[in-house]
Design an enzyme around this catalytic site. Structure first.
Site, short mmCIF file in Angstrom:
data_model
loop_
_atom_site.label_atom_id
_atom_site.label_comp_id
_atom_site.label_asym_id
_atom_site.label_seq_id
_atom_site.Cartn_x
_atom_site.Cartn_y
_atom_site.Cartn_z
N GLU A 76 0.86 -1.01 -0.09
CA GLU A 76 -0.17 -0.11 0.05
C GLU A 76 0.91 1.25 -0.05
OE1 GLU A 76 -3.62 0.43 2.51
OE2 GLU A 76 -3.95 2.48 1.31
N GLU A 101 4.64 5.26 3.96
CA GLU A 101 4.01 6.32 4.21
C GLU A 101 5.29 7.38 4.62
OE1 GLU A 101 0.82 7.80 4.24
OE2 GLU A 101 2.22 9.51 4.71
N ASP A 128 9.54 7.60 1.26
CA ASP A 128 9.03 8.01 -0.13
C ASP A 128 8.91 6.49 -0.88
OD1 ASP A 128 8.26 8.80 -2.82
OD2 ASP A 128 10.29 10.07 -2.89
N ASP A 151 -2.14 12.18 -3.03
CA ASP A 151 -2.27 13.60 -3.29
C ASP A 151 -2.50 14.04 -4.56
OD1 ASP A 151 -1.95 13.94 -0.37
OD2 ASP A 151 0.00 13.30 -0.67
N LYS A 155 -3.60 21.79 -8.62
CA LYS A 155 -3.30 23.09 -9.54
C LYS A 155 -2.50 22.67 -10.75
CE LYS A 155 -4.00 26.13 -5.64
NZ LYS A 155 -3.49 26.72 -4.58
N ASP A 187 -10.58 11.08 -6.18
CA ASP A 187 -11.74 11.66 -6.24
C ASP A 187 -11.29 12.92 -7.40
OD1 ASP A 187 -9.95 12.81 -4.42
OD2 ASP A 187 -11.59 13.71 -3.24
N THR A 223 -12.71 6.29 3.31
CA THR A 223 -11.91 6.85 4.63
C THR A 223 -12.24 8.53 4.48
OG1 THR A 223 -10.19 7.71 2.83
CG2 THR A 223 -9.76 5.46 4.09
N GLU A 226 -11.77 10.22 1.05
CA GLU A 226 -12.71 9.77 -0.04
C GLU A 226 -14.28 10.54 0.48
OE1 GLU A 226 -13.70 5.59 -0.66
OE2 GLU A 226 -15.39 6.18 -2.15
C1 LIG Z 1 -4.64 11.89 0.43
S1 LIG Z 1 -3.65 10.89 1.53
C2 LIG Z 1 -4.73 9.50 1.54
C3 LIG Z 1 -4.53 8.39 2.76
C4 LIG Z 1 -5.26 7.31 2.45
N1 LIG Z 1 -4.64 6.39 1.44
C5 LIG Z 1 -6.66 7.33 2.36
O1 LIG Z 1 -7.38 6.91 1.27
O2 LIG Z 1 -7.28 7.67 3.56
C6 LIG Z 1 -2.23 10.60 0.66
C7 LIG Z 1 -0.99 10.10 1.61
O3 LIG Z 1 -0.16 9.71 0.72
C8 LIG Z 1 1.03 9.98 1.55
N2 LIG Z 1 2.17 10.21 0.49
C9 LIG Z 1 2.22 11.19 -0.47
N3 LIG Z 1 3.35 10.85 -1.32
C10 LIG Z 1 3.70 9.67 -0.73
C11 LIG Z 1 5.13 8.96 -1.11
N4 LIG Z 1 5.67 9.29 -2.28
N5 LIG Z 1 5.35 7.97 -0.72
C12 LIG Z 1 4.75 7.51 0.54
N6 LIG Z 1 3.78 8.15 0.95
C13 LIG Z 1 3.20 9.26 0.21
C14 LIG Z 1 0.73 11.14 2.13
O4 LIG Z 1 1.65 11.42 3.32
C15 LIG Z 1 -0.70 10.71 2.85
O5 LIG Z 1 -0.86 10.22 3.94
#
Ligand SMILES: C[S@@+](CC[C@H](N)C(=O)[O-])C[C@H]1O[C@@H](n2cnc3c(N)ncnc32)[C@H](O)[C@@H]1O
Length: 245
Positions: A76, A101, A128, A151, A155, A187, A223, A226
């Site tokens: 994940e 994460e 990352d 994410d 923009k 979304d 979540t 969403e």
């Molecule tokens: C918008 S949140 C969605 C969290 C979860 N998947 C959910 O649906 O509730 C995006 C997550 O991805 C993590 N994230 C962003 N870029 C990442 C990367 N390159 N590697 C690991 N995690 C990353 C962010 O820290 C954040 O926790």
């Protein structure tokens, strides 16, 4: 930045643009407690290159040692606080779930949730996903990838930060077993379009629903990310691709 970072063996090709904002890792007291209490059980420490979310290119991960067993592997990417990861890992006791994460307070919240269960099939690397996928995940080892609500960087000037690029798709393909499944949800309609464009033009992937709309994956709980999209009137796009070849 880590003060005692090792020298960069290969500056060439290092990414300047990442898909996340480097935020403070300051935690609330309850998050700090969860972090201290459960990190040893669930979080895998890895050698770093320069930043605290990098992975050293010489790092490696022994999956059998990490999970204490050999089993199907789910990765994940960006589970956040694990709102979907925890119930979905509970529903798949036969699989190992490896999560990448970058945000430590989110991992602490995830640890607190894991600690309420009997789960032992989840491991987390604070990294990352691009580095982790490249340096920690063995070639052709992954049965399934979950990428839910990455994410959106909605923009136009930020689109370059979106995680799912042709390069990341190629890297991910190289880590997936033939027949492996990549499940994605977003979304943001234009990000869904971009993802389809990237994966449709990569010969390593086939759309599992070429004829049209992918049904919402029922196993995926809603979540708060969403729900926020739904509350704002946005449509949710599920995408499912199969690794071919
Ligand atoms: C918008 S949140 C969605 C969290 C979860 N998947 C959910 O649906 O509730 C995006 C997550 O991805 C993590 N994230 C962003 N870029 C990442 C990367 N390159 N590697 C690991 N995690 C990353 C962010 O820290 C954040 O926790």
């Amino acid at each position: 930045m880590m003060g005692s970072a090792v020298e960069r063996p290969d500056l060439h090709g290092r990414r300047d643009v990442v898909s996340f904002v480097r935020r403070s890792n300051r935690m609330r007291p309850n998050q700090r407690r969860a972090w201290e209490a459960y990190r040893e059980r669930f979080v895998i420490e890895v050698p770093r290159l320069d930043t605290s979310t990098s992975v050293h290119p010489a790092a490696s991960l022994d999956l059998v040692e990490a999970f204490g067993r050999d089993a199907a592997l789910i990765v994940e990417i960006g589970p956040g606080a694990g709102e979907s990861l925890v119930p979905m890992a509970e529903a798949r006791p036969q699989a190992n779930v490896l999560a990448f994460e970058v945000y430590q307070p989110a991992i602490a919240r995830l640890l607190a949730q894991l600690a309420k269960t009997d789960l032992d099939n989840v491991r987390i690397v604070e990294a990352d996903a691009v580095d982790a996928m490249e340096h920690l995940v063995p070639a052709r080892s992954v049965d399934e990838i979950w990428l839910f609500f990455p994410d959106p960087w909605h923009k136009t000037r930020h689109h370059k930060r979106r995680l799912l690029t042709p390069e990341f798709a190629a890297l991910t393909a190289s880590r997936m077993k033939s027949g492996g499944i990549w499940r994605i949800a977003t979304d943001w309609a234009d990000y869904a379009d971009q993802i389809r464009e990237v994966l449709d033009s990569d010969p390593s992937f086939a759309n599992a629903y070429p004829a049209g709309c992918v049904p919402r994956w029922a196993a995926r709980p809603i979540t708060h990310f969403e729900q926020r999209g739904l509350d704002a009137g946005r449509q949710i796009f599920d995408l499912t691709y199969r690794r071919v070849g």
